[in-house]
Design a protein around this motif. Sequence first.
Motif, PDB file in Angstrom:
ATOM      1  N   THR A  94       0.679  -1.254  -0.111  1.00 35.84           N
ATOM      2  CA  THR A  94       0.103  -0.014   0.116  1.00 35.84           C
ATOM      3  C   THR A  94       0.842   1.208   0.080  1.00 35.84           C
ATOM      4  O   THR A  94       2.153   1.309  -0.045  1.00 35.84           O
ATOM      5  N   TYR A  95       0.287   2.317   0.146  1.00 37.17           N
ATOM      6  CA  TYR A  95       0.934   3.770   0.063  1.00 37.17           C
ATOM      7  C   TYR A  95       1.307   4.195   1.575  1.00 37.17           C
ATOM      8  O   TYR A  95       1.963   5.235   1.398  1.00 37.17           O
ATOM      9  N   THR A  96       0.781   3.504   2.365  1.00 39.64           N
ATOM     10  CA  THR A  96       1.240   4.067   3.829  1.00 39.64           C
ATOM     11  C   THR A  96       1.744   2.880   4.541  1.00 39.64           C
ATOM     12  O   THR A  96       1.974   1.951   4.281  1.00 39.64           O
ATOM     13  N   THR A  97       2.110   3.282   5.824  1.00 40.62           N
ATOM     14  CA  THR A  97       2.845   2.359   6.792  1.00 40.62           C
ATOM     15  C   THR A  97       1.702   1.509   7.683  1.00 40.62           C
ATOM     16  O   THR A  97       2.389   0.528   8.217  1.00 40.62           O
ATOM     17  N   SER A  98       0.644   2.128   7.626  1.00 44.24           N
ATOM     18  CA  SER A  98      -0.512   1.145   8.425  1.00 44.24           C
ATOM     19  C   SER A  98      -1.343   0.503   7.540  1.00 44.24           C
ATOM     20  O   SER A  98      -1.324   0.798   6.467  1.00 44.24           O
ATOM     21  N   VAL A  99      -1.747  -0.582   8.252  1.00 37.63           N
ATOM     22  CA  VAL A  99      -2.845  -1.489   7.519  1.00 37.63           C
ATOM     23  C   VAL A  99      -3.820  -0.747   7.112  1.00 37.63           C
ATOM     24  O   VAL A  99      -4.648   0.040   7.602  1.00 37.63           O
ATOM     25  N   LEU A 100      -4.403  -0.968   5.477  1.00 38.04           N
ATOM     26  CA  LEU A 100      -5.398  -0.405   4.977  1.00 38.04           C
ATOM     27  C   LEU A 100      -6.080  -1.922   4.439  1.00 38.04           C
ATOM     28  O   LEU A 100      -5.609  -2.980   4.005  1.00 38.04           O
ATOM     29  N   VAL A 101      -7.511  -1.620   4.384  1.00 39.49           N
ATOM     30  CA  VAL A 101      -8.104  -3.222   3.936  1.00 39.49           C
ATOM     31  C   VAL A 101      -9.119  -2.938   2.581  1.00 39.49           C
ATOM     32  O   VAL A 101      -9.539  -3.910   2.039  1.00 39.49           O
ATOM     33  N   GLY A 102      -8.753  -1.854   1.950  1.00 40.66           N
ATOM     34  CA  GLY A 102      -9.431  -1.559   0.794  1.00 40.66           C
ATOM     35  C   GLY A 102      -8.693  -1.800  -0.703  1.00 40.66           C
ATOM     36  O   GLY A 102      -7.466  -1.610  -0.504  1.00 40.66           O
ATOM     37  N   VAL A 103      -9.051  -2.467  -1.408  1.00 48.44           N
ATOM     38  CA  VAL A 103      -8.399  -3.046  -2.694  1.00 48.44           C
ATOM     39  C   VAL A 103      -7.730  -1.521  -3.356  1.00 48.44           C
ATOM     40  O   VAL A 103      -6.644  -1.713  -3.843  1.00 48.44           O
ATOM     41  N   TYR A 104      -8.427  -0.633  -3.245  1.00 47.91           N
ATOM     42  CA  TYR A 104      -7.729   0.549  -4.019  1.00 47.91           C
ATOM     43  C   TYR A 104      -6.800   1.397  -3.099  1.00 47.91           C
ATOM     44  O   TYR A 104      -6.446   2.345  -3.631  1.00 47.91           O
ATOM     45  N   ASP A 105      -6.766   0.791  -1.796  1.00 51.63           N
ATOM     46  CA  ASP A 105      -5.761   1.386  -0.973  1.00 51.63           C
ATOM     47  C   ASP A 105      -4.175   0.880  -1.373  1.00 51.63           C
ATOM     48  O   ASP A 105      -3.284   1.522  -0.852  1.00 51.63           O
ATOM     49  N   TYR A 106      -4.036   0.001  -2.412  1.00 55.05           N
ATOM     50  CA  TYR A 106      -3.082  -0.768  -2.451  1.00 55.05           C
ATOM     51  C   TYR A 106      -2.377  -0.227  -4.070  1.00 55.05           C
ATOM     52  O   TYR A 106      -3.033  -0.466  -4.684  1.00 55.05           O
ATOM     53  N   ARG A 107      -1.256  -0.200  -3.991  1.00 57.55           N
ATOM     54  CA  ARG A 107      -0.393   0.275  -5.025  1.00 57.55           C
ATOM     55  C   ARG A 107       0.326  -0.535  -5.840  1.00 57.55           C
ATOM     56  O   ARG A 107       0.083  -0.510  -7.052  1.00 57.55           O
ATOM     57  N   TYR A 108       0.918  -1.477  -5.393  1.00 57.72           N
ATOM     58  CA  TYR A 108       1.532  -2.626  -5.988  1.00 57.72           C
ATOM     59  C   TYR A 108       0.898  -3.937  -5.895  1.00 57.72           C
ATOM     60  O   TYR A 108       0.644  -4.191  -4.893  1.00 57.72           O
ATOM     61  N   TRP A 109       0.717  -4.911  -6.906  1.00 55.52           N
ATOM     62  CA  TRP A 109       0.238  -6.182  -6.534  1.00 55.52           C
ATOM     63  C   TRP A 109       1.167  -7.290  -7.571  1.00 55.52           C
ATOM     64  O   TRP A 109       1.720  -7.079  -8.538  1.00 55.52           O
ATOM     65  N   GLY A 110       0.994  -8.434  -6.910  1.00 56.10           N
ATOM     66  CA  GLY A 110       1.617  -9.509  -7.317  1.00 56.10           C
ATOM     67  C   GLY A 110       0.799 -10.265  -8.322  1.00 56.10           C
ATOM     68  O   GLY A 110      -0.561  -9.821  -8.514  1.00 56.10           O
ATOM     69  N   ARG A 111       1.216 -11.258  -8.934  1.00 50.97           N
ATOM     70  CA  ARG A 111      -0.019 -11.965 -10.038  1.00 50.97           C
ATOM     71  C   ARG A 111      -0.706 -13.085  -9.503  1.00 50.97           C
ATOM     72  O   ARG A 111      -1.546 -13.367 -10.068  1.00 50.97           O
ATOM     73  N   GLY A 112      -0.454 -13.418  -8.139  1.00 49.96           N
ATOM     74  CA  GLY A 112      -1.238 -14.235  -7.448  1.00 49.96           C
ATOM     75  C   GLY A 112      -0.804 -15.749  -7.387  1.00 49.96           C
ATOM     76  O   GLY A 112       0.072 -16.258  -8.260  1.00 49.96           O
ATOM     77  N   THR A 113      -1.197 -16.630  -6.505  1.00 52.65           N
ATOM     78  CA  THR A 113      -1.054 -17.976  -6.416  1.00 52.65           C
ATOM     79  C   THR A 113      -2.270 -18.632  -6.170  1.00 52.65           C
ATOM     80  O   THR A 113      -3.085 -18.150  -5.218  1.00 52.65           O
ATOM     81  N   GLN A 114      -2.459 -19.849  -7.016  1.00 57.80           N
ATOM     82  CA  GLN A 114      -3.658 -20.464  -6.481  1.00 57.80           C
ATOM     83  C   GLN A 114      -3.676 -21.393  -5.194  1.00 57.80           C
ATOM     84  O   GLN A 114      -2.686 -22.284  -5.255  1.00 57.80           O
ATOM     85  N   VAL A 115      -4.749 -21.116  -4.400  1.00 64.23           N
ATOM     86  CA  VAL A 115      -5.057 -22.181  -3.232  1.00 64.23           C
ATOM     87  C   VAL A 115      -6.249 -22.913  -3.486  1.00 64.23           C
ATOM     88  O   VAL A 115      -7.397 -22.240  -3.815  1.00 64.23           O
ATOM     89  N   THR A 116      -6.238 -24.180  -3.474  1.00 60.98           N
ATOM     90  CA  THR A 116      -7.454 -24.982  -3.826  1.00 60.98           C
ATOM     91  C   THR A 116      -7.318 -25.853  -2.528  1.00 60.98           C
ATOM     92  O   THR A 116      -6.687 -26.701  -1.965  1.00 60.98           O
TER      93      THR A 116
END
Length: 124
Positions: free
Chosen positions: A99-121
């Motif tokens: 995210t953009y800050t030092t504190s935890v945020l919970v909204g998807v749009y609060d986060y700036r950088y994303w990975g491509r993901g890993t599947q959990v089944t």
Amino acid sequence: QVQLVESGGGLVQAGGSLRLSCAASGRTFGRYATGWFRQAPGKEREFVAGISWNGLNTHYAASVNERFTISRDNAKNTVYLQMNSLKPEDTAVYYCAVTYTTSVLVGVYDYRYWGRGTQVTVSS
């Protein structure tokens, strides 16, 4: 710029455990809060867990509280998600995000950088 790569996903039976890792590149990784999100087929991406820049504060979605644990090692530029007592409803693609800050945020749009993901089944 921060690049994120998730790993550790896979197929597990209900009640089992998995440990996800998120490896980050970039000098600024340790300055910002990091979160784990997940997205199941046909559903919106949702917050799972977050950790502050220094690891002292964490926050969890109610659905995973007391089953999942988030942690980080800034020296290794890595964030982890330990998932225990897994349920079929935990099945999703899991994403790491910074995210953009030092504190935890919970909204998807609060986060700036994303990975491509890993599947959990999780099978029943």
